[in-house]
Write a protein that holds these residues in place. Structure first.
Motif, short mmCIF file in Angstrom:
data_model
loop_
_atom_site.label_atom_id
_atom_site.label_comp_id
_atom_site.label_asym_id
_atom_site.label_seq_id
_atom_site.Cartn_x
_atom_site.Cartn_y
_atom_site.Cartn_z
N PHE A 219 59.39 -2.16 2.77
CA PHE A 219 57.96 -1.93 2.61
C PHE A 219 57.68 -0.68 1.77
O PHE A 219 56.52 -0.30 1.57
CB PHE A 219 57.30 -1.80 3.98
CG PHE A 219 55.79 -1.83 3.95
CD1 PHE A 219 55.11 -2.93 3.44
CD2 PHE A 219 55.04 -0.77 4.45
CE1 PHE A 219 53.72 -2.97 3.41
CE2 PHE A 219 53.66 -0.80 4.43
CZ PHE A 219 52.99 -1.91 3.91
N GLY A 220 58.73 -0.02 1.29
CA GLY A 220 58.54 1.17 0.47
C GLY A 220 58.23 2.42 1.26
O GLY A 220 57.88 3.45 0.68
N ASP B 124 53.26 -0.18 -3.64
CA ASP B 124 54.04 -1.08 -4.49
C ASP B 124 54.41 -2.35 -3.74
O ASP B 124 54.38 -3.45 -4.31
CB ASP B 124 55.32 -0.37 -4.96
CG ASP B 124 55.04 0.77 -5.92
OD1 ASP B 124 53.99 0.73 -6.59
OD2 ASP B 124 55.85 1.71 -5.98
N ALA B 125 54.78 -2.21 -2.47
CA ALA B 125 55.17 -3.38 -1.67
C ALA B 125 53.99 -4.31 -1.44
O ALA B 125 54.10 -5.54 -1.57
CB ALA B 125 55.77 -2.93 -0.34
N ALA C 97 54.07 -7.45 3.46
CA ALA C 97 53.23 -6.88 4.53
C ALA C 97 54.12 -6.41 5.67
O ALA C 97 55.22 -6.94 5.88
CB ALA C 97 52.24 -7.92 5.02
N PHE C 98 53.63 -5.44 6.42
CA PHE C 98 54.44 -4.82 7.48
C PHE C 98 53.60 -4.53 8.70
O PHE C 98 52.53 -3.93 8.61
CB PHE C 98 55.06 -3.53 6.93
CG PHE C 98 55.76 -2.68 7.97
CD1 PHE C 98 56.71 -3.22 8.80
CD2 PHE C 98 55.48 -1.32 8.07
CE1 PHE C 98 57.37 -2.44 9.73
CE2 PHE C 98 56.13 -0.52 9.00
CZ PHE C 98 57.08 -1.08 9.83
N THR D 216 49.98 -12.60 0.80
CA THR D 216 51.23 -12.17 1.39
C THR D 216 52.30 -13.24 1.27
O THR D 216 52.06 -14.41 1.58
CB THR D 216 51.02 -11.80 2.87
OG1 THR D 216 50.10 -10.71 2.96
CG2 THR D 216 52.32 -11.39 3.53
N LYS D 217 53.48 -12.82 0.83
CA LYS D 217 54.62 -13.74 0.69
C LYS D 217 55.69 -13.45 1.73
O LYS D 217 56.39 -14.35 2.18
CB LYS D 217 55.22 -13.61 -0.71
CG LYS D 217 54.25 -13.90 -1.84
CD LYS D 217 54.86 -13.56 -3.19
CE LYS D 217 53.85 -13.74 -4.32
NZ LYS D 217 54.41 -13.32 -5.63
N LEU D 218 55.83 -12.16 2.08
CA LEU D 218 56.87 -11.73 3.02
C LEU D 218 56.23 -10.87 4.09
O LEU D 218 55.57 -9.88 3.79
CB LEU D 218 57.96 -10.94 2.28
CG LEU D 218 59.06 -10.31 3.14
CD1 LEU D 218 59.86 -11.37 3.86
CD2 LEU D 218 59.98 -9.43 2.29
#
Length: 514
Positions: free
Chosen positions: A311-312, A335-336, A342-343, A425-427
């Protein structure tokens, strides 16, 4: 020999609550003279609270503390230090611009005619350092020392108080193997002189190398106190997690059987050889669209650090991260997020919700740039978005204007999920997504995660509940000491194999599978 004679420190029935929430539920702890006693447990187990009560930083609500066969109630750490109970914490508290001797005797400097007697102070400091077998010049400025020597100076300072009980809280977190050996030699010297040591660490190799007994805490309660010579690593893991491999049955979570045709889908994430200080040491993850990958491991294994790096939020020293084949430069979370990552943190109160804002404001926080024109947020678009996701995720609230801190834990977690689903969101990186919520809400969150994966979202899920990983993930990657030590799928993805990997490491996997 009675208990009072046997133990230098005896804590019985220790209870402590914060704002009505219990942190310790009647904990017992005993420490023998010249013993190195490990204190272990996962996050929230109560280790830090118990240590702070030992050292007078916290006052116990109830219970008895006997030190040197006398009942004590330290009002602050200064009183505990004067009595000979001293803690050295993970974050070393020294004054960089002062010398080693000045740090050891800070606030207690020897004086002659009203002036600090530096000759005497340096001599006394040199005596303590020599006693510990350390080759450190007492006149050196602390800021010029490496981490290991700074750690030793902190221990020397504790010994200068005449410490009979020394508490070491994660002392090796920043040390190399060679430096750890030096620390252990110091600990063994102190033990031989009769000093008792409480040793807090998540690294099993260290516990078995230097400790005599271990006390396991879980959820603020005593679980077991045993000699490490009679306790194997798998048993220790089971005590810490509250699990036994033979006790777990299939179907205890709300995760449905995952699709088995994942290999037909395109690769979503390729993270290779991620390194960050000592916390990550070559972790690699590859996953496909619609796949749920579980991360297993004990406290300090590198699970949270891995998702934070993706997630940077943790600056990588080396390694690469690719999303849908594109190499990412993750300088920070911005950047993420821009890349579609997403986190959800394990601590939603500290790192997730904004308590005094409404459900509407919390839910749309990440989407605000898309809802804003000329610096003004479109309330109409915001309300439409909130209504859609409150309905889709079945978020239970009096209204979208209700403050989020008034919602249940499960509904707060749904709002945080909705916050990211508003974006492209992809991840989705989930750190303990069902911790601290009731059983009904937990099943709803589990079902929601499975549905999101079926819709093509990639999910990396950390959970301390091994059943959740087994039933909710296509693959489970086991981490230990910042390394990926096992990757399990199919029939190998079971409770017993995961617990063995967490306890013993990659070198035991072949034996486990037989």
């Amino acid at each position: 020999m009675n208990q009072a004679t046997r133990n230098v420190l005896c804590m019985t029935g220790i209870k402590k609550s914060f704002s009505g929430v219990p942190a310790l539920w009647g904990v017992d702890f005993e420490l023998r003279p010249g013993e190195i006693h490990a204190l272990v447990g996962e996050n929230g187990a109560g280790k830090s609270t118990l240590i702070k009560i030992m050292t007078g930083a916290y006052r116990r609500d109830s219970g008895v503390i006997e030190y040197d066969q006398k009942s004590v109630a330290f009002l602050n750490p200064t009183e505990a230090q004067a009595a000979g109970i001293v803690a050295v914490y993970q974050e070393i508290q020294l004054v960089d611009f002062r010398t080693v001797a000045e740090n050891i005797f800070l606030g207690r400097e020897p004086h002659r005619f009203g002036i600090i007697d530096r000759r005497v102070m340096n001599t006394r400091a040199a005596d303590i350092l020599e006693r510990l077998g350390l080759q450190i010049d007492p006149r050196s400025v602390v800021g010029s020392l490496n981490i290991a020597h700074r750690q030793m100076v902190a221990i020397a300072r504790a010994i200068s108080f005449g410490a009979r009980v020394l508490i070491l809280d994660e002392p090796t977190s920043s040390l190399t193997e060679t430096e750890v050996s030096v620390l252990f030699n110091v600990m063994r010297r102190l033990k031989s002189e009769g000093t008792s040591i409480v040793y807090v660490s998540h690294r099993f190799e260290e516990l078995y190398a230097v400790c005599d007994r271990v006390t396991v805490l879980r959820d603020g309660r005593n679980i077991v106190t045993r000699s490490l010579s009679t306790l194997n690593r798998l048993e220790l893991v089971c005590y810490m997690l509250g699990r036994q491999p033979e006790e777990v049955s299939k179907g205890v979570t709300a995760f449905r059987e995952q699709s088995q045709n994942i290999l037909d889908r395109p690769v979503l994430l390729q993270a290779e050889a991620l390194k960050y200080k000592k916390r990550l040491d070559g972790v690699s993850i590859e996953m496909r669209h619609g796949e749920i990958v579980g991360l297993a491991g004990l406290l300090g294994s590198g699970r949270s650090e891995t998702v934070r790096a993706l997630f940077g939020a943790e600056p990588l020293e080396s390694g690469t991260v690719k999303l849908e084949g594109s190499l990412l430069s993750l300088r920070d979370p911005h950047d993420a997020i821009a890349a579609g990552i997403a986190f959800l943190s394990e601590d939603r109160k500290a790192d997730g919700i904004i308590p005094e804002l409404s459900v509407r404001e919390n839910l749309t926080l990440a989407a605000l740039p898309n809802l804003t024109q000329w610096g003004i947020v479109s309330r109409k678009q915001q309300n439409e978005l909130v209504e859609r996701f409150m309905r889709r995720l079945d978020i239970k609230a009096a209204s979208a204007e209700q403050k989020i801190h008034e919602l249940s834990g499960g509904n707060q977690q749904k709002v945080l999920l909705a916050r990211w689903l508003c974006k492209n969101t992809k991840l989705l990186l989930l750190d303990e997504p069902t911790r601290g919520i009731d059983v009904g809400a937990k099943r709803e969150i589990q079902q929601l995660i499975a549905e999101l994966a079926e819709q093509g979202l990639g999910v990396v899920m950390i959970s301390s509940e091994v059943e959740e990983l087994v039933e909710g993930s296509q693959r489970v990657i086991v981490l230990r000491d910042g390394q990926s030590i096992a990757e399990l799928s199919g029939e190998q993805k079971n409770i017993k194999t995961i617990l063995h990997a967490m306890a013993e490491g990659a070198d035991r996997q072949e034996a486990v599978g037989k």
